[in-house]
Design an enzyme around this catalytic site. Structure first.
Site, PDB file in Angstrom:
ATOM      1  CB  CYS A   1      -0.947  -0.003   1.191  1.00 28.39           C
ATOM      2  SG  CYS A   1      -0.134  -0.302   2.775  1.00 28.39           S
TER       3      CYS A   1
ATOM      4  CG  HIS B   1      -3.841   0.056   4.875  1.00 28.81           C
ATOM      5  ND1 HIS B   1      -3.307  -0.586   3.781  1.00 28.81           N
ATOM      6  CD2 HIS B   1      -5.010   0.607   4.444  1.00 28.81           C
ATOM      7  CE1 HIS B   1      -4.125  -0.444   2.747  1.00 28.81           C
ATOM      8  NE2 HIS B   1      -5.150   0.288   3.127  1.00 28.81           N
TER       9      HIS B   1
END
Length: 797
Positions: free
Chosen positions: A326, A757
């Site tokens: 990510c 994330h």
């Protein structure tokens, strides 16, 4: 038309059986981002194992003569096929600190039906699985590529998983004291401060003490850590996590959670029977996941509380998470909203390995299922100790890595990284003589410190500190109304911390020829077209344990930095003399010429500066590093002897560079075999400390210079010797007004850059859009106060 069996037999000699180590590209086209899921599917060459989209397989056939291809198509299953009941099955809570694998955080992988067959070009005759079942074994063996693991699958096997722990080196022969101590099965308290939570029992002497203090004041009082520092007893078990299946064991000596294969024996020594124990506290993994999922980050940043409207089209294509990728997805989404990086011409240059296809521009052609940048990730991460892995990484570090990669590979053409490049002026004033020194350096990211002492809600934090654990428990039970206390820091306080003078207590002043106190002020010598600001949220506590500051900063939509413009030397201001510090000398020892740091010299040469100027920079800054040397170069570029040979004390042979004889003849021959002259190869190797790979990169980055000058035996061009050519210019920077507007920001969720994330928000046509891997939606409440990297563009006046 001939029988398909006969046709297949006619091309059987061109079909190879994959061997161990062969890379089978069954997931992505070598020339584009086409995949088995895109229209037309993917054709895998059964000789080279390269994959090609339907628009490129004909070209490969025409060029190579290869006829046999494995054709793979995948179609998404209908929603009814994915769910046996009337509703979706409930999502399982994550149990591992990883993304995209069993037990980790869900990235909502789609389910597909796959169809595989052999296609023979140019007539496109098809051999199905049913056809193959009736053919001889020799044919079945040759088409075993159908069962071979793809490159991406091989990488996924190596995927990082934050829960993996290693056996402690102390476990096998751990010393345990025969002190007669027996620990009860419950009712524990810290033996120092009487805390009843977050308790750890030392496995050597049985001491029960509290754990580390967290940055928000909760946790413990560090007594278990202090006990280790006093005694050196390495292993401790977290009471409350002991079950028949195991427990949390921490090694203070190894500074990590570990496994203890003899844990039942070690616990039994102090009267604890693992088989009868029940879990009463969360494990460290559960705590980490709970922190990562706190309302303040995961839900707010991903805007989970609202129904977001999906978006599709050019510039709105998502990127699939390849397993903790990510950080790459977020950075590349933002970069390709910058006009310099959208340039197709640049993409063709930097990504020539993708033939004539623009490797990155295809990210934004409206493919609604998103693209999986497997080859791109392998390309930009190749050879890097971190970015070549599947571990989570710091988005800021990846951005700098990518910019550095762009710088090395731009050759003489346009460089999109110039959009972010700017000059920093540092003004150092000797407090004893009041004389000043001005230096400049290149930078790409403004790093803003977070002054926690400037929080505007300090009283609220202190008042709520005791309620944090209770609030966290309520949130775990689904009570989203539980408060989240977060330090609120004014953006102006961060800017003040950046711009205020820094006191240097050990500064060597050339004016007074001694060490004294000085002040350093940092200003912008130029303002870039696009400004990147990093909020320095990641830091270390007093015990050197990494932590992330949970802060809210009122980052503005518009920014005016005009007041931070550098002014240069002031009228009447005297400059510090340009004198190098005296060398450290030992009596009765012969003075020898200093040894220059070859790596620093090479880095400067790679930037395009003359070799002798680079050697001077390293010499006059005392081998103190690239920043100091760059500052010297930027301050002396106008000197008439900037490119003149360096004469160092103790050099009886006079000025000059590394003699040709010291260069590797093998390296010289390799470069000459590539079509360059021996003199050009010599110059490249001298500029890169005789390192072949770097010399090849260097020579391709200086083609214009090499083609326009004849390199002499002394290493300087004839044009330079005759004074007919100016020294190569320094780093080019763009400049303009210091007024900006926010157009994107990247946010991080989690407690460390190594886990959690990333998502990004980008403003497109006055609408904020959230890019959460392959999910692209219209943003309802962009959490601008929780960002990590902020991207501004210059406002036209």
């Amino acid at each position: 038309m001939a029988d398909v069996g006969e046709v297949l037999m006619s091309v059987l000699s061109t079909i190879r059986v994959p061997k161990p180590g062969d890379r089978v590209h069954k997931d992505e086209c070598a020339l584009s981002f086409s995949s088995p899921e895109t229209e037309g599917g993917l054709y895998v060459c059964m000789n080279t194992f390269l994959g090609f989209g339907s628009q490129y397989v004909g070209r490969h056939h025409a060029r190579s003569g290869q006829r046999a291809y494995l054709h793979i198509t995948r179609t998404r299953k209908k929603e009814d096929d994915n769910n046996s009941g009337s509703g979706h099955p409930p999502k399982k809570k994550p149990t591992r600190l990883a993304i995209g694998i069993e037990g980790g955080f869900d990235v909502e992988q789609e389910q597909y039906e796959e169809d595989v067959k052999v296609v023979i070009l140019p007539d496109r005759q098809e051999v199905t699985s049913d056809d193959l079942a009736t053919m001889p074994d020799v044919v079945k063996e040759r088409v075993s590529i159908m069962a071979a693991d793809s490159v991406s699958h091989t990488l996924q096997v190596q995927q990082w998983d934050g829960e993996v722990r290693q056996e402690s080196r102390h476990a096998a022969d751990l010393k345990q004291l025969d002190n007669g101590l027996k620990i009860p099965p419950s009712g524990w308290r810290c033996e120092v401060c009487d805390l009843q939570e977050n308790l750890w029992m030392n496995l050597t002497d049985g001491k029960v003490l509290c754990g580390r203090r967290y940055f928000n004041g909760s946790g413990g009082n560090n007594h278990a850590l202090l006990h280790f520092q006093e005694t050196g007893y390495p292993l401790a078990v977290k009471l409350g996590t002991i079950t028949p299946d195991g427990a949390d064991v921490y090694s203070y000596d190894e500074d990590d959670m570990v496994l203890d294969s003899k844990l039942p024996e070690h616990l039994s020594h102090f009267g604890i029977d693992m088989m009868t124990m029940e879990k009463t506290e969360r494990t460290m993994t559960e705590l980490e996941i709970a922190v990562n999922q706190r309302v303040g980050e995961w839900e707010v940043i991903q805007e989970s509380g609202t129904t977001l409207r999906p978006l599709f089209g050019p510039g709105l294509t998502g990127m699939k998470n390849l397993g903790n990728s990510c950080y790459l997805n977020s950075v590349m989404q933002v970069l390709f909203t910058v006009p310099d990086f959208e340039s197709n011409r640049y993409v063709r240059d930097i990504c020539s390995a993708k033939d004539e296809t623009c490797l990155l521009a295809l990210c934004f052609q409206g493919d609604q299922i998103g693209i999986a940048p497997r080859m791109f990730k392998a390309l930009v991460g190749r050879g890097h100790p971190e970015f070549s892995t599947n571990r989570q990484q710091d988005a800021q570090e990846f951005l700098l890595h990518f910019i550095n990669m762009v710088e090395r590979n731009c050759r003489s053409g346009s460089n999109p990284s110039e959009a972010f490049r700017y000059l920093v002026e540092e003004r150092i004033v000797c407090q004893q003589s009041q004389k000043a020194k001005y230096t400049q350096r290149v930078d790409y990211i403004v790093q803003l410190p977070v002054p926690m002492d400037q929080a505007t809600n300090t009283g609220e934090e202190l008042r709520c500190a005791k309620e944090l654990q209770e609030a966290e428990r309520r949130r775990e039970e689904g009570d989203t109304s539980a408060p989240t206390v977060r330090a609120q820091i004014p953006f102006t306080a961060c800017m003040a911390a950046l711009s205020e003078p820094e006191v240097l207590t050990d500064f060597w002043s050339s004016a007074v020829q001694a060490k004294t106190t000085a002040t350093k002020t940092t200003r912008f010598a130029s303002f870039p077209d696009h400004l990147v600001i990093q909020i320095k949220k990641f830091t270390f506590g007093l015990d050197w344990v990494p932590k992330k500051l949970d802060v809210s900063i009122d980052v503005p939509d518009t920014l005016d930095l005009s007041a931070l413009r550098a002014t240069g030397q002031q009228p009447g201001e005297e400059l510090l003399p340009e004198v190098a510090p005296p060398p450290l000398m030992t009596p009765d020892v012969e003075v020898k010429a200093p040894v220059l740091d070859d790596s620093t010299v090479s880095q400067l040469c790679e930037m395009g500066f003359p070799l002798e100027a680079c050697r001077k920079a390293v010499y006059y800054t005392g081998n103190t590093g690239i920043d100091a040397a760059m500052n010297w170069i930027m301050s002396h570029m106008d000197d008439p002897d900037f490119s003149a040979p360096l004469v160092m004390p103790g050099c009886s042979s006079g000025p000059g560079t590394t003699p040709t004889e010291s260069l590797s003849e093998e390296h010289l021959a390799t470069i000459v075999s590539m079509g360059f002259s021996r003199d050009q190869a010599t110059r490249a190797l001298r500029a890169t400390s005789n390192v072949l790979d770097r010399a090849v990169d260097w020579i391709f980055s200086h083609l214009d210079d090499l083609e326009s000058m004849d390199v002499s035996e002394g290493g300087r061009s004839a044009a330079e010797s005759e004074g007919g050519r100016d020294p190569p210019p320094g780093p080019r920077v763009r400049d303009g007004p210091g007024k900006y507007e926010l157009f994107a920001f990247i946010s991080h969720m989690g407690t460390s850059t190594m886990c959690g994330h990333y998502v990004c928000h980008i403003k497109k046509d006055q609408q904020w859009v959230i890019f959460n891997d392959q999910k692209v939606c219209a943003s309802e409440k962009p959490p601008k106060d929780l960002g990590y990297l902020y991207f501004y563009r210059r406002v036209a006046e």
